[in-house]
Design a protein around this motif. Structure first.
Motif, PDB file in Angstrom:
ATOM      1  N   ILE A  59       0.826  -1.294   0.062  1.00 14.63           N
ATOM      2  CA  ILE A  59       0.040   0.022   0.102  1.00 14.63           C
ATOM      3  C   ILE A  59       0.627   1.402  -0.015  1.00 14.63           C
ATOM      4  CG2 ILE A  59      -1.668   1.425   1.383  1.00 14.63           C
ATOM      5  CD1 ILE A  59      -2.965  -1.439   2.281  1.00 14.63           C
ATOM      6  N   THR A  63       0.892   4.071  -3.308  1.00 10.86           N
ATOM      7  CA  THR A  63       0.377   5.321  -3.018  1.00 10.86           C
ATOM      8  C   THR A  63       1.530   6.217  -3.111  1.00 10.86           C
ATOM      9  OG1 THR A  63       0.990   5.113  -0.426  1.00 10.86           O
ATOM     10  CG2 THR A  63      -1.309   4.759  -1.225  1.00 10.86           C
ATOM     11  N   SER A  64       2.775   5.810  -2.911  1.00 10.80           N
ATOM     12  CA  SER A  64       4.013   6.785  -3.251  1.00 10.80           C
ATOM     13  C   SER A  64       4.158   6.902  -4.723  1.00 10.80           C
ATOM     14  CB  SER A  64       5.189   6.038  -2.547  1.00 10.80           C
ATOM     15  OG  SER A  64       4.903   6.545  -1.175  1.00 10.80           O
ATOM     16  N   ALA A  67       1.595   8.892  -6.293  1.00  7.70           N
ATOM     17  CA  ALA A  67       1.250  10.184  -5.434  1.00  7.70           C
ATOM     18  C   ALA A  67       0.683  11.323  -6.187  1.00  7.70           C
ATOM     19  CB  ALA A  67       2.498  10.493  -4.681  1.00  7.70           C
ATOM     20  N   VAL A  70      -3.293  10.334  -6.204  1.00  7.17           N
ATOM     21  CA  VAL A  70      -3.682  10.055  -4.695  1.00  7.17           C
ATOM     22  C   VAL A  70      -3.563  11.378  -3.569  1.00  7.17           C
ATOM     23  CG1 VAL A  70      -3.591   8.853  -2.362  1.00  7.17           C
ATOM     24  CG2 VAL A  70      -3.252   7.647  -4.800  1.00  7.17           C
ATOM     25  N   LEU A 178       3.234  11.551   0.839  1.00 12.56           N
ATOM     26  CA  LEU A 178       3.233  10.350  -0.065  1.00 12.56           C
ATOM     27  C   LEU A 178       4.270  10.865  -1.160  1.00 12.56           C
ATOM     28  CD1 LEU A 178      -0.677  10.279  -0.559  1.00 12.56           C
ATOM     29  CD2 LEU A 178       0.862   9.059   0.738  1.00 12.56           C
TER      30      LEU A 178
END
Length: 390
Positions: A59, A63-64, A67, A70, A178
């Motif tokens: 996760i 997400t990175s 990013a 997100v 992030l």
């Protein structure tokens, strides 16, 4: 009629029992003919903490990488006049409408007559619903995919969403965490890969050949290990020009961490090869005419590959902490680039911590990442150990 019903139930029970016994038999047959890597993966999946750690890291990395989509803002975007704004409260119960979809209220600044400082007050006059895939300014995801939407938001500039608050320049800390994870999470892979290559080769050469070569390499290892890491990191990083770009600084930090992180692996590899080089399979390869390099890389190192894999998973957190330390001290990634270490620079000020404690949130990401890698390392160690009972 009763006997007929009992017989039917008995047949159903036998059928279900045969299915489970067949599946169990097929499972054991698959394990009987499984390769070593398949057996390790099977045992690894049974390790609950390792599986949990792998999920959390997946996760974080996902997400990175994405990013840009997100995170509701960029890492340099200043959002209005929201300096040191607290984390946005997300509500699901409205005073007027009761239970409803998640929503937020807007902020308003008011002057405190006692302290003469502006404080943020929640304005409950209007409710702003949280939406998925809200429209945003055009941008390019991963640098080449044109996008015009973000994952979440209100779609109204009067009601920004700051999950982790803002900093002294009105920048969203959640978005910066992030985006900063791209550096902090991936610097470990580059540094570990280089240190793994250096440590394996030099340790293999030292243990296989011995003699003068062994003395030279081991004295160099002992010299590097005798120097405290942080001063050594500082000395190397001080040599990096301050006018380098973020990419150049990233690769420089990767090289710095790799140059001082191979010593422990080299000593272990040396000891392993000294005990394996006189084994029958190594002597057979030597008698068959294999070169020394091939014997080391194709026969001796794979003989304890399970340890090397575990070492990799446990070395990555060390690299992440190294980058965080350098950036925290102002010797790593330089603004406007961002990493978890640069985000923690604001935490050096006790006044900031006392008044705006959300600046410590990046610390939680560092701790969680290191713990998850350690869980995976424990799982791999147990999975690769043939004598483990787990």
């Amino acid at each position: 009629m009763a006997e007929s019903k009992d017989s039917i139930l008995k047949k159903i029970g036998n059928y279900i029992k045969n299915i489970f016994s067949k599946n169990k038999k097929d499972k054991y047959e698959r394990l009987e003919y499984a390769s070593q890597s398949q057996l390790i993966w099977y045992r690894f999946k049974k390790h609950k903490l390792a599986a949990f750690g792998l999920t959390v890291l997946a996760i974080l990395y996902f997400t990175s990488i994405f990013a840009g989509f997100v995170a509701p803002y960029t890492h340099v975007e200043r959002i209005g006049d929201y300096k040191y704004a607290p984390p946005t409260e997300i509500h699901m119960i409205s005073e007027e409408n009761g239970l409803r979809t998640p929503f937020v209220y807007s902020y308003s600044k008011e002057l405190d007559p006692e302290t003469f400082q502006y404080e943020y007050v929640i304005d409950k006059s209007t409710e702003y619903s949280l939406k998925l895939f809200v429209e945003s300014e055009p941008y390019k995801l991963l640098g080449f995919i044109p996008m015009e939407h973000k994952l979440f938001g209100t779609g109204d500039k009067d009601a920004p969403v700051f999950l982790f608050g803002t900093d002294n320049l009105s920048r969203d800390i959640f978005s910066r965490i992030l985006i900063g994870g791209r550096v902090s999470l991936f610097v470990g892979f580059g540094g570990v890969f280089l240190s793994f290559i250096i440590g394996s080769l030099l340790g293999g050469i030292s243990g296989y050949f011995g003699g003068v070569i062994d003395e030279i390499i081991m004295r160099a290892v002992e010299l590097l290990m005798s120097i405290p890491k942080i001063p050594l990191w500082i000395a190397f990083s001080a040599a990096v020009p301050r006018d380098w770009t973020a990419v150049q600084t990233y690769f420089a930090i990767t090289m710095i961490l790799a140059l001082v992180g191979w010593t422990g692996l080299a000593r272990v590899v040396r000891g392993k090869l000294m005990s394996l080089k006189n084994e029958q399979f190594a002597m057979a390869a030597r008698a068959a005419g294999a070169s020394d390099f091939r014997i080391i890389t194709k026969h001796l190192l794979p003989a304890f590959i399970s340890y090397l894999v575990v070492h990799l998973t446990l070395a990555i957190p060390g690299m992440i902490l190294g980058e965080t330390t350098l950036s925290f001290l102002g010797l790593g990634i330089q603004p406007p680039a961002v990493s978890w270490g640069t985000l923690l620079q604001d935490a050096q000020d006790l006044t900031v911590l006392a008044d705006y404690p959300w600046h410590l949130i990046p610390t939680a990401f560092v701790i969680v990442t290191v713990l998850m890698f350690n869980f995976i390392g424990d799982g791999l160690r147990d999975a690769a150990d043939p004598y483990s009972s787990k």
